[in-house]
Design a protein around this motif. Structure first.
Motif, PDB file in Angstrom:
ATOM      1  N   SER A 562       0.832  -1.209   0.000  1.00  0.00           N
ATOM      2  CA  SER A 562       0.000   0.000   0.000  1.00  0.00           C
ATOM      3  C   SER A 562       0.867   1.260   0.000  1.00  0.00           C
ATOM      4  N   ALA A 563       1.994   1.178   0.700  1.00  0.00           N
ATOM      5  CA  ALA A 563       2.896   2.331   0.756  1.00  0.00           C
ATOM      6  C   ALA A 563       3.454   2.636  -0.624  1.00  0.00           C
ATOM      7  N   ILE A 564       3.917   1.578  -1.326  1.00  0.00           N
ATOM      8  CA  ILE A 564       4.464   1.758  -2.675  1.00  0.00           C
ATOM      9  C   ILE A 564       3.406   2.322  -3.605  1.00  0.00           C
ATOM     10  N   SER A 565       2.182   1.825  -3.467  1.00  0.00           N
ATOM     11  CA  SER A 565       1.084   2.305  -4.302  1.00  0.00           C
ATOM     12  C   SER A 565       0.818   3.787  -4.046  1.00  0.00           C
ATOM     13  N   GLU A 566       0.844   4.192  -2.759  1.00  0.00           N
ATOM     14  CA  GLU A 566       0.555   5.591  -2.410  1.00  0.00           C
ATOM     15  C   GLU A 566       1.665   6.520  -2.908  1.00  0.00           C
ATOM     16  N   PHE A 567       2.927   6.084  -2.758  1.00  0.00           N
ATOM     17  CA  PHE A 567       4.033   6.911  -3.227  1.00  0.00           C
ATOM     18  C   PHE A 567       4.035   6.995  -4.758  1.00  0.00           C
ATOM     19  N   GLY A 568       3.571   5.902  -5.400  1.00  0.00           N
ATOM     20  CA  GLY A 568       3.440   5.919  -6.855  1.00  0.00           C
ATOM     21  C   GLY A 568       2.403   6.937  -7.306  1.00  0.00           C
ATOM     22  N   ARG A 569       1.322   7.053  -6.543  1.00  0.00           N
ATOM     23  CA  ARG A 569       0.291   8.063  -6.844  1.00  0.00           C
ATOM     24  C   ARG A 569       0.865   9.476  -6.737  1.00  0.00           C
ATOM     25  N   VAL A 570       1.760   9.653  -5.773  1.00  0.00           N
ATOM     26  CA  VAL A 570       2.388  10.969  -5.591  1.00  0.00           C
ATOM     27  C   VAL A 570       3.201  11.330  -6.825  1.00  0.00           C
ATOM     28  N   ILE A 571       4.025  10.390  -7.285  1.00  0.00           N
ATOM     29  CA  ILE A 571       4.889  10.648  -8.435  1.00  0.00           C
ATOM     30  C   ILE A 571       4.075  10.877  -9.698  1.00  0.00           C
ATOM     31  N   LYS A 572       2.949  10.166  -9.810  1.00  0.00           N
ATOM     32  CA  LYS A 572       2.088  10.348 -10.980  1.00  0.00           C
ATOM     33  C   LYS A 572       1.574  11.783 -11.059  1.00  0.00           C
ATOM     34  N   GLY A 573       1.307  12.365  -9.891  1.00  0.00           N
ATOM     35  CA  GLY A 573       0.810  13.742  -9.874  1.00  0.00           C
ATOM     36  C   GLY A 573       1.914  14.776  -9.828  1.00  0.00           C
ATOM     37  N   ASP A 574       3.096  14.385  -9.319  1.00  0.00           N
ATOM     38  CA  ASP A 574       4.217  15.317  -9.176  1.00  0.00           C
ATOM     39  C   ASP A 574       5.515  14.560  -9.435  1.00  0.00           C
ATOM     40  N   SER A 575       5.978  14.612 -10.679  1.00  0.00           N
ATOM     41  CA  SER A 575       7.137  13.808 -11.081  1.00  0.00           C
ATOM     42  C   SER A 575       8.439  14.262 -10.436  1.00  0.00           C
ATOM     43  N   ASN A 576       8.442  15.425  -9.794  1.00  0.00           N
ATOM     44  CA  ASN A 576       9.663  15.917  -9.153  1.00  0.00           C
ATOM     45  C   ASN A 576       9.580  15.878  -7.628  1.00  0.00           C
ATOM     46  N   ASN A 577       8.674  15.074  -7.084  1.00  0.00           N
ATOM     47  CA  ASN A 577       8.567  14.978  -5.634  1.00  0.00           C
ATOM     48  C   ASN A 577       9.658  14.051  -5.096  1.00  0.00           C
ATOM     49  N   TYR A 578      10.716  14.658  -4.561  1.00  0.00           N
ATOM     50  CA  TYR A 578      11.877  13.852  -4.178  1.00  0.00           C
ATOM     51  C   TYR A 578      11.606  13.001  -2.939  1.00  0.00           C
ATOM     52  N   TYR A 579      10.646  13.411  -2.088  1.00  0.00           N
ATOM     53  CA  TYR A 579      10.316  12.586  -0.920  1.00  0.00           C
ATOM     54  C   TYR A 579       9.804  11.218  -1.361  1.00  0.00           C
ATOM     55  N   ALA A 580       8.945  11.201  -2.358  1.00  0.00           N
ATOM     56  CA  ALA A 580       8.376   9.935  -2.832  1.00  0.00           C
ATOM     57  C   ALA A 580       9.471   9.022  -3.374  1.00  0.00           C
ATOM     58  N   TYR A 581      10.386   9.585  -4.161  1.00  0.00           N
ATOM     59  CA  TYR A 581      11.495   8.782  -4.691  1.00  0.00           C
ATOM     60  C   TYR A 581      12.377   8.252  -3.562  1.00  0.00           C
ATOM     61  N   LYS A 582      12.603   9.101  -2.561  1.00  0.00           N
ATOM     62  CA  LYS A 582      13.433   8.688  -1.422  1.00  0.00           C
ATOM     63  C   LYS A 582      12.798   7.506  -0.692  1.00  0.00           C
ATOM     64  N   TYR A 583      11.494   7.613  -0.400  1.00  0.00           N
ATOM     65  CA  TYR A 583      10.818   6.542   0.324  1.00  0.00           C
ATOM     66  C   TYR A 583      10.742   5.270  -0.515  1.00  0.00           C
ATOM     67  N   LEU A 584      10.497   5.419  -1.813  1.00  0.00           N
ATOM     68  CA  LEU A 584      10.451   4.235  -2.684  1.00  0.00           C
ATOM     69  C   LEU A 584      11.803   3.541  -2.749  1.00  0.00           C
ATOM     70  N   SER A 585      12.872   4.340  -2.763  1.00  0.00           N
ATOM     71  CA  SER A 585      14.216   3.758  -2.761  1.00  0.00           C
ATOM     72  C   SER A 585      14.460   2.976  -1.471  1.00  0.00           C
ATOM     73  N   GLU A 586      14.071   3.552  -0.341  1.00  0.00           N
ATOM     74  CA  GLU A 586      14.305   2.901   0.950  1.00  0.00           C
ATOM     75  C   GLU A 586      13.453   1.637   1.101  1.00  0.00           C
ATOM     76  N   ILE A 587      12.201   1.684   0.648  1.00  0.00           N
ATOM     77  CA  ILE A 587      11.337   0.502   0.740  1.00  0.00           C
ATOM     78  C   ILE A 587      11.890  -0.635  -0.128  1.00  0.00           C
ATOM     79  N   ASN A 588      12.270  -0.303  -1.363  1.00  0.00           N
ATOM     80  CA  ASN A 588      12.784  -1.341  -2.263  1.00  0.00           C
ATOM     81  C   ASN A 588      14.118  -1.895  -1.772  1.00  0.00           C
ATOM     82  N   GLN A 589      14.919  -1.057  -1.116  1.00  0.00           N
ATOM     83  CA  GLN A 589      16.156  -1.537  -0.499  1.00  0.00           C
ATOM     84  C   GLN A 589      15.817  -2.526   0.612  1.00  0.00           C
ATOM     85  N   GLN A 590      14.781  -2.182   1.369  1.00  0.00           N
ATOM     86  CA  GLN A 590      14.350  -3.012   2.500  1.00  0.00           C
ATOM     87  C   GLN A 590      13.837  -4.375   2.042  1.00  0.00           C
TER      88      GLN A 590
END
Length: 729
Positions: A562-590
């Motif tokens: 659900s977290a990945i899905s929500e952060f994906g929604r953020v990027i879809k609306g704002d392609s330069n939202n660095y927080y979303a990319y940061k969290y997605l990177s950390e989740i995928n690392q995890q």
């Protein structure tokens, strides 16, 4: 006896002035620009020359003064070094005050001289910048002295010695700060007035003017060790439209200029800033281009009300004299002893009102103040009892204002807005918060360790925030919008505001307006309340911060899908939202999706850079290609095009463009840093290490003039339209 008492009073006023400066610098930490000024002094006095751009950001005279006098001496720490540099530079305002007294005494009498000196030494704005090593007071001093000596040379126009002295001061004004060039129109207008009144001949005036300019340019060139003197415009790489247009004129482009190269480059940087603008805050609004009325409003609320009234009375008096129908036209034009003062007042004010997009602070008008003090001082010669009582009442009021603000002079505001406690609502930056209260904040934190500093996200509890961060002066977005809902409960030096916010305070706001999406978001954020965040998105489905917070809540409870899905929604609306990319990177690392984590990490770095700019900046490849086609000497466009290639992982073309930019402007350290990063990403380790060492050898001397680290903040704010990649330390 009377003469001795006069000079005793002068000595007392100047001594008290210096004492107040010293007592202030003991409790005030370095301001944002002072560290760069200190480093520039160390750098230039080491004999390194002008090989880094920050060394030309201002003219070097102030750098030389504290640089040479502090050279070879040991200090406890950086704060001790700043303190001693300030003590040195504070001597010049004291000398300045004496010449204000001297000029006013010569024009209007000894009492007027004392009044002008009193206004100077008790003015909060003057004391504020007399405490710093930035060049604002130094250039104000030499502009005033330049006016004084040039006027004297006009009075005795056949005296070559007086013309040489005026030229010497003109050169020192140019070496103090680039605004010293305003002496040129002042000189021209003073001379034209003399010609109109037929007090000098054209031949003598022309000879005198040439001597002053030639001597001034010689001093300027000597101050730069004749570095790059007589270089034609066509050989420069300019950023400002003004200089670019000049260099495009065939008539001018090939003429060798009797001006040192570093001076022209520095002037170009400053001119570019006035063209593109500077992050500015006024009356609750933010802007890059500023407002034509900025300096008018700043002046009206940043100087004591009695000073404004004194100016009004002085102008009214001049108007009465000028409208005297009994006076001949030529006499009305001459305007008596005060008329010459109007020339510098106009020349030093109008350019900042009419011809600049940069509104960094009232300090740019400091050179006008001394002329106003002298202009006002003649009021004491009016022989009307009631008027005399009013004038002395205003002077006493002026003194009281000055005493009450001690030692927080930089943050002075008058009663038109309710005093300094309300200053944060109207202005920011060097008008109130220039980083000067770090010592006081540290002292407060030792007593109150529970207090947090500069929160970005909504919080509960007690915290301090400095005015620039509160008003998001150096941000494109408005991360502290939430804090505008609350009122501070106290302050430190007026530049830091203390808040004490409870969860119930957020609830009260929401209860008053339950359908406000933003208030639902705030309540959801501070309480981790999922229902409030979902309510926010029901009202405003596109509100990105609510989606981010929901994603974090899902992640914290272990629902990574659900977290990945929500952060994906953020990027879809704002392609330069660095927080979303940061969290997605950390989740995928995890969850061990290493390749995907690395991809998001790179996107995070790019988005973080793009969001660190205080000014909007284009990432259109064709925009820069057209700019280069129009002007192949445009180093900035070569650099920014290189950054776009770097974003696309086209490191070969990025290297070509970064290299071209650094060749065109080798003094700009960040072009070298960008090239180093491109070498690293292409796998050219040897080239990367060589250039990285070169970058830090320059950067550590004086950090970039274009990149500003906001005090107590972790984010790097870039105040120019130049893409910057910083090599790892």
């Amino acid at each position: 006896m009377y003469r001795k008492l006069t000079y005793f009073a002068v000595a007392i006023l100047l001594s008290v002035f210096y004492f107040r400066i010293v007592s202030t610098i003991k409790v005030k930490s370095e301001t944002y620009d002072e560290i760069k000024c200190l480093r520039a002094g160390e750098y230039l006095t080491s004999g390194s020359g002008w090989v880094v751009e920050a060394s030309v950001f201002h003219s070097p005279l102030s750098y030389y003064i504290h640089g040479f006098l502090l050279k070879g001496k040991s200090f406890k720490n950086l704060d001790d070094k700043i303190f001693n540099a300030r003590l040195i530079m504070a001597v010049f305002p004291v000398i300045f005050g004496f010449f204000i007294f001297k000029y006013s005494k010569e024009k209007f009498g000894e009492l007027s001289g004392l009044v002008a000196l009193f206004l100077f030494t008790w003015c909060p704005n003057i004391i504020a910048f007399s405490c710093l090593i930035v060049p604002d007071m130094l250039v104000a001093f030499f502009i005033f002295l330049g006016f004084y000596t040039y006027q004297n040379s006009l009075e005795k126009i056949k005296s070559v010695k007086k013309s040489i002295l005026a030229g010497l001061i003109f050169g020192l004004a140019l070496l103090s700060k680039y605004t010293g060039v305003f002496l040129v129109p002042i000189y021209l207008l003073l001379g034209l007035r003399k010609l109109f009144l037929k007090e000098v001949s054209l031949k003598n005036y022309f000879k005198q003017f040439i001597i002053v300019i030639v001597v001034g340019l010689f001093i300027l060139n000597a101050g730069y060790k004749f570095t790059g003197s007589f270089k034609p415009l066509k050989d420069f790489s300019f950023e400002s439209k003004f200089f670019s247009d000049l260099s495009g004129l065939k008539v001018l482009s090939k003429i060798p200029l009797p001006i040192p190269e570093p001076f022209i480059y520095g002037f170009d940087i400053q001119k570019h800033t006035t063209e593109v603008g500077h992050p500015t805050f006024l009356l609750g609004k933010r802007s890059i281009k500023g407002w034509w009325y900025y300096f008018i409003i700043a002046f009206l609320i940043k100087v004591p009300i009695p000073f404004l009234l004194l100016i009004f009375f002085a102008v009214l008096r001049s108007a009465v004299i000028a409208r005297n129908e009994m006076a001949p036209a030529r006499q009305r034009f001459s305007g008596g002893k005060q008329s010459n003062l109007l020339i510098p007042i106009v020349c030093l004010t109008l350019p900042f009102v009419l011809f600049t997009n940069s509104n960094p602070g009232l300090r740019y008008l400091l050179p006008v103040f001394p002329f106003l003090f002298v202009y006002i001082s003649d009021l004491v010669n009016i022989r009307k009892k009631v008027f005399t009582v009013i004038i002395w009442f205003l002077l006493v009021w002026f003194a009281i204002e000055s005493v009450l603000i001690h030692p927080h002079y930089l943050a002075y505001f008058n009663q038109f807005i309710g005093g300094p406690k309300n200053g944060y609502k109207y202005l920011a930056d060097s008008n109130i918060d220039w980083g000067q209260d770090r010592f006081l904040v540290i002292k407060n934190l030792k007593i109150n360790p529970d207090i947090k500093l500069n929160p970005t996200d909504p919080v509960v509890g007690r915290f301090l925030i400095n005015v620039n961060n509160l008003q998001d002066v150096f941000c494109i977005e408005e991360p502290h919008k939430w804090l505008k809902q609350f009122k501070p409960v106290g302050n430190i030096g007026y530049s830091w505001l203390l808040y004490d916010i409870k969860l119930s305070d957020y609830k009260k706001l929401l209860d008053k307006n339950p359908q406000d999406y933003y208030l639902n978001y705030l309540m959801g954020f501070v309480s981790n309340g999922e229902r409030y965040l979902k309510k926010c998105l029901e009202i405003n489905p596109e509100y990105t911060p609510a989606k981010l917070k929901l994603g974090l809540i899902y992640w914290e409870r272990g629902d990574s899908v659900s977290a990945i899905s929500e952060f994906g929604r953020v990027i879809k609306g704002d392609s330069n939202n660095y927080y979303a990319y940061k969290y997605l990177s950390e989740i995928n690392q995890q969850i061990s999706h290493i390749k995907l984590a690395q991809e998001y990490d790179r996107k995070y770095k790019i988005a973080k850079i793009l969001n660190s700019y205080a000014v909007p900046i284009s990432i259109d490849e064709n925009y820069y290609k057209k700019a280069i086609e129009k002007n192949p000497q445009d180093a900035k466009s070569w650099n920014n095009l290189g950054f776009i290639y770097w974003m696309k992982s086209d490191f070969s073309r990025a290297i070509i463009n970064f290299k071209k930019a650094s060749e065109l402007n080798p003094n700009f350290v960040d072009y070298i840093g960008n090239l180093a990063v491109a070498y690293k990403d292409k796998g050219m380790q040897k080239e990367y290490l060589d250039l990285k060492n070169q970058y830090f050898s320059k950067y550590n001397l004086i950090s970039s003039a274009r990149v500003s680290q906001i005090q107590y903040g972790e984010s790097k704010m870039i105040l120019e339209d130049i893409f910057v990649l910083s090599p790892d330390n």
